[in-house]
Motif scaffolding. Structure first.
Motif, PDB file in Angstrom:
ATOM      1  N   VAL A  29       0.926  -1.231  -0.025  1.00  0.00           N
ATOM      2  CA  VAL A  29       0.066  -0.095   0.070  1.00  0.00           C
ATOM      3  C   VAL A  29       0.927   1.212   0.091  1.00  0.00           C
ATOM      4  CG1 VAL A  29      -1.612   1.326   1.433  1.00  0.00           C
ATOM      5  CG2 VAL A  29      -2.003  -1.304   1.189  1.00  0.00           C
ATOM      6  N   LEU A  30       1.807   1.104   0.790  1.00  0.00           N
ATOM      7  CA  LEU A  30       3.054   2.264   1.043  1.00  0.00           C
ATOM      8  C   LEU A  30       3.450   2.651  -0.367  1.00  0.00           C
ATOM      9  CD1 LEU A  30       4.691   2.161   4.334  1.00  0.00           C
ATOM     10  CD2 LEU A  30       2.566   3.295   3.731  1.00  0.00           C
ATOM     11  N   ALA A  31       3.843   1.570  -1.055  1.00  0.00           N
ATOM     12  CA  ALA A  31       4.626   1.752  -2.505  1.00  0.00           C
ATOM     13  C   ALA A  31       3.602   2.230  -3.349  1.00  0.00           C
ATOM     14  CB  ALA A  31       5.110   0.165  -3.075  1.00  0.00           C
ATOM     15  N   GLU A  69      18.245  -5.285 -15.273  1.00  0.00           N
ATOM     16  CA  GLU A  69      18.579  -5.201 -13.544  1.00  0.00           C
ATOM     17  C   GLU A  69      19.092  -3.888 -13.240  1.00  0.00           C
ATOM     18  OE1 GLU A  69      19.320  -6.707  -9.823  1.00  0.00           O
ATOM     19  OE2 GLU A  69      18.217  -7.612 -11.327  1.00  0.00           O
ATOM     20  N   ALA A  70      19.757  -3.100 -14.109  1.00  0.00           N
ATOM     21  CA  ALA A  70      20.300  -1.867 -13.656  1.00  0.00           C
ATOM     22  C   ALA A  70      18.877  -0.870 -13.674  1.00  0.00           C
ATOM     23  CB  ALA A  70      21.019  -1.317 -14.735  1.00  0.00           C
ATOM     24  N   ALA A  71      18.057  -0.935 -14.562  1.00  0.00           N
ATOM     25  CA  ALA A  71      16.646  -0.227 -14.367  1.00  0.00           C
ATOM     26  C   ALA A  71      15.888  -0.345 -13.271  1.00  0.00           C
ATOM     27  CB  ALA A  71      15.841  -0.586 -15.659  1.00  0.00           C
ATOM     28  N   ARG A  72      15.897  -1.853 -12.723  1.00  0.00           N
ATOM     29  CA  ARG A  72      15.232  -2.225 -11.505  1.00  0.00           C
ATOM     30  C   ARG A  72      15.734  -1.443 -10.141  1.00  0.00           C
ATOM     31  NH1 ARG A  72      15.557  -5.564  -7.550  1.00  0.00           N
ATOM     32  NH2 ARG A  72      17.444  -6.703  -8.348  1.00  0.00           N
ATOM     33  N   ARG A  73      17.112  -1.548 -10.456  1.00  0.00           N
ATOM     34  CA  ARG A  73      18.082  -0.746  -9.141  1.00  0.00           C
ATOM     35  C   ARG A  73      17.398   0.627  -9.223  1.00  0.00           C
ATOM     36  NH1 ARG A  73      21.932  -4.638 -10.155  1.00  0.00           N
ATOM     37  NH2 ARG A  73      23.223  -3.036 -11.511  1.00  0.00           N
ATOM     38  N   ARG A  74      17.679   1.402 -10.542  1.00  0.00           N
ATOM     39  CA  ARG A  74      17.416   2.845 -10.354  1.00  0.00           C
ATOM     40  C   ARG A  74      15.851   2.935 -10.057  1.00  0.00           C
ATOM     41  NH1 ARG A  74      18.853   3.160 -15.536  1.00  0.00           N
ATOM     42  NH2 ARG A  74      16.798   3.858 -16.432  1.00  0.00           N
ATOM     43  N   LEU A  75      15.006   2.098 -10.400  1.00  0.00           N
ATOM     44  CA  LEU A  75      13.496   2.391  -9.921  1.00  0.00           C
ATOM     45  C   LEU A  75      13.393   2.116  -8.291  1.00  0.00           C
ATOM     46  CD1 LEU A  75      10.415   2.707 -10.401  1.00  0.00           C
ATOM     47  CD2 LEU A  75      10.286   0.098 -10.553  1.00  0.00           C
ATOM     48  N   GLU A  76      14.300   1.187  -7.555  1.00  0.00           N
ATOM     49  CA  GLU A  76      14.003   1.029  -6.244  1.00  0.00           C
ATOM     50  C   GLU A  76      14.800   2.057  -5.527  1.00  0.00           C
ATOM     51  OE1 GLU A  76      16.114  -2.801  -6.103  1.00  0.00           O
ATOM     52  OE2 GLU A  76      14.222  -4.164  -6.300  1.00  0.00           O
ATOM     53  N   ALA A  77      15.908   2.839  -5.969  1.00  0.00           N
ATOM     54  CA  ALA A  77      16.566   3.858  -5.571  1.00  0.00           C
ATOM     55  C   ALA A  77      15.684   4.940  -5.418  1.00  0.00           C
ATOM     56  CB  ALA A  77      17.808   4.152  -6.276  1.00  0.00           C
ATOM     57  N   ILE A  78      14.506   5.103  -6.254  1.00  0.00           N
ATOM     58  CA  ILE A  78      13.839   6.064  -6.087  1.00  0.00           C
ATOM     59  C   ILE A  78      12.596   5.780  -5.159  1.00  0.00           C
ATOM     60  CG2 ILE A  78      12.051   7.584  -7.598  1.00  0.00           C
ATOM     61  CD1 ILE A  78      13.844   7.212  -9.878  1.00  0.00           C
ATOM     62  N   ALA A  86      10.173   4.438   2.728  1.00  0.00           N
ATOM     63  CA  ALA A  86      10.579   4.250   4.078  1.00  0.00           C
ATOM     64  C   ALA A  86      10.189   5.404   4.738  1.00  0.00           C
ATOM     65  CB  ALA A  86      12.259   4.259   4.210  1.00  0.00           C
ATOM     66  N   ARG A  87      10.184   6.573   4.117  1.00  0.00           N
ATOM     67  CA  ARG A  87       9.663   7.788   4.778  1.00  0.00           C
ATOM     68  C   ARG A  87       8.055   7.709   5.302  1.00  0.00           C
ATOM     69  NH1 ARG A  87       6.789  11.991   3.811  1.00  0.00           N
ATOM     70  NH2 ARG A  87       6.359  11.590   1.510  1.00  0.00           N
ATOM     71  N   LEU A  88       7.322   7.189   4.358  1.00  0.00           N
ATOM     72  CA  LEU A  88       6.052   6.831   4.639  1.00  0.00           C
ATOM     73  C   LEU A  88       5.833   5.940   5.725  1.00  0.00           C
ATOM     74  CD1 LEU A  88       4.301   6.772   1.040  1.00  0.00           C
ATOM     75  CD2 LEU A  88       4.122   8.548   2.645  1.00  0.00           C
ATOM     76  N   ARG A  89       6.548   4.951   5.619  1.00  0.00           N
ATOM     77  CA  ARG A  89       6.616   3.928   6.857  1.00  0.00           C
ATOM     78  C   ARG A  89       6.853   4.698   8.264  1.00  0.00           C
ATOM     79  NH1 ARG A  89      10.554   0.856   5.655  1.00  0.00           N
ATOM     80  NH2 ARG A  89       9.392  -0.287   4.042  1.00  0.00           N
ATOM     81  N   ARG A  90       7.977   5.437   8.223  1.00  0.00           N
ATOM     82  CA  ARG A  90       8.343   6.167   9.417  1.00  0.00           C
ATOM     83  C   ARG A  90       7.315   7.025  10.164  1.00  0.00           C
ATOM     84  NH1 ARG A  90      13.323   6.513   7.206  1.00  0.00           N
ATOM     85  NH2 ARG A  90      12.792   8.605   6.276  1.00  0.00           N
ATOM     86  N   GLU A  91       6.320   7.666   9.132  1.00  0.00           N
ATOM     87  CA  GLU A  91       5.272   8.589   9.472  1.00  0.00           C
ATOM     88  C   GLU A  91       4.152   7.991  10.033  1.00  0.00           C
ATOM     89  OE1 GLU A  91       4.023  10.925   6.161  1.00  0.00           O
ATOM     90  OE2 GLU A  91       5.602  12.159   6.000  1.00  0.00           O
ATOM     91  N   GLU A  92       3.942   6.538   9.403  1.00  0.00           N
ATOM     92  CA  GLU A  92       2.925   5.726   9.997  1.00  0.00           C
ATOM     93  C   GLU A  92       3.011   5.463  11.272  1.00  0.00           C
ATOM     94  OE1 GLU A  92      -0.303   4.444   8.656  1.00  0.00           O
ATOM     95  OE2 GLU A  92      -0.112   6.342   8.233  1.00  0.00           O
ATOM     96  N   GLU A  93       4.384   4.803  11.532  1.00  0.00           N
ATOM     97  CA  GLU A  93       4.795   4.341  13.094  1.00  0.00           C
ATOM     98  C   GLU A  93       4.821   5.470  13.941  1.00  0.00           C
ATOM     99  OE1 GLU A  93       8.564   2.742  12.346  1.00  0.00           O
ATOM    100  OE2 GLU A  93       7.672   0.810  11.911  1.00  0.00           O
ATOM    101  N   GLN A  94       5.220   6.669  13.676  1.00  0.00           N
ATOM    102  CA  GLN A  94       5.099   7.623  14.690  1.00  0.00           C
ATOM    103  C   GLN A  94       3.629   7.918  14.924  1.00  0.00           C
ATOM    104  OE1 GLN A  94       7.353  10.700  12.559  1.00  0.00           O
ATOM    105  NE2 GLN A  94       9.354   9.757  12.950  1.00  0.00           N
ATOM    106  N   ARG A  95       2.733   8.134  13.880  1.00  0.00           N
ATOM    107  CA  ARG A  95       1.321   8.439  14.123  1.00  0.00           C
ATOM    108  C   ARG A  95       0.911   7.220  15.124  1.00  0.00           C
ATOM    109  NH1 ARG A  95      -3.271   6.344  12.646  1.00  0.00           N
ATOM    110  NH2 ARG A  95      -2.347   4.866  10.770  1.00  0.00           N
TER     111      ARG A  95
END
Length: 201
Positions: free
Chosen positions: A33-35, A77-86, A92-101
């Motif tokens: 859902v976060l993704a 594979e390089a494209a997959r890593r580029r997508l994951e880096a974005i 991770a930011r959205l997860r931290r926000e949810e955990e803090q809430r």
């Protein structure tokens, strides 16, 4: 607050465990859902994806064309890593926000449902890692019977994931799921009660 990661390979029964825990009152943060939220139209991540991969990965309405994106990263594979880096830092930011809430609301346990926990190297971020697992033959049968997949396609999907044996060694708790749904639900409830005891002790 106890931070729990729930994971499992395809057709392991992880989603069934998540449903049992939610019924017992567990707050669940779903990585899938976060993704999806991370790449909503107008999001900075979607803008960066369009810059990196071109306008062909966008639908006419401005959303991400998941089929087009999958076709690119599946063979590159390089494209997959580029997508994951974005996408991964935004998730991770959205997860931290949810955990803090949830922590502000008084949650004593928060469960992160993350299918690719080990593949993306997140296991060390959590206090407890719970793996749901079933023998490969059982998972293959479920994919063919319940999801209508061709056996060869099902085998390819299983082979594309990290072997369960490696995940078992790196998990704190393993919930076995080779039997019936009722047996799985009973095991899931026992593990949840154990987690509750940890935070109340």
């Amino acid at each position: 607050m106890l931070r729990v990661a729930l994971t499992g390979n395809i057709a392991s029964g992880k989603s069934s465990v998540a449903r049992v825990w939610a019924r017992l009152g567990a707050p669940i943060i779903d990585a899938d859902v976060l993704a999806r939220r991370a790449v909503e139209p107008g999001s900075p991540a979607l803008e960066r994806i369009a810059q990196a991969f071109g306008p062909g990965v966008l639908e006419p309405g401005g959303g991400l064309d998941r089929e087009a994106m999958r076709a690119i990263v599946f063979r590159d594979e390089a494209a997959r890593r580029r997508l994951e880096a974005i996408v991964h830092p935004e998730v991770a930011r959205l997860r931290r926000e949810e955990e803090q809430r949830l922590e502000r609301e008084g949650a004593r346990i928060v469960v992160n449902d993350i299918p690719l926990l080990f593949e993306v190297g997140l296991e060390d971020e959590f206090d407890v890692v719970v793996l749901v697992d079933a023998p490969e033959a059982v998972r293959l049968e479920r994919l063919v019977r319940d999801r209508g997949l061709d056996p060869d396609e099902a085998r390819r999907m299983i082979a594309a994931q990290m072997p369960a044996e490696q995940k078992r060694r790196r998990s704190d708790i393993v919930i076995e799921n080779a039997g019936t749904l009722e047996e799985l639900e009973a095991r899931a409830e026992r593990v949840w009660r154990e987690l509750e005891r940890r935070v109340s002790g």
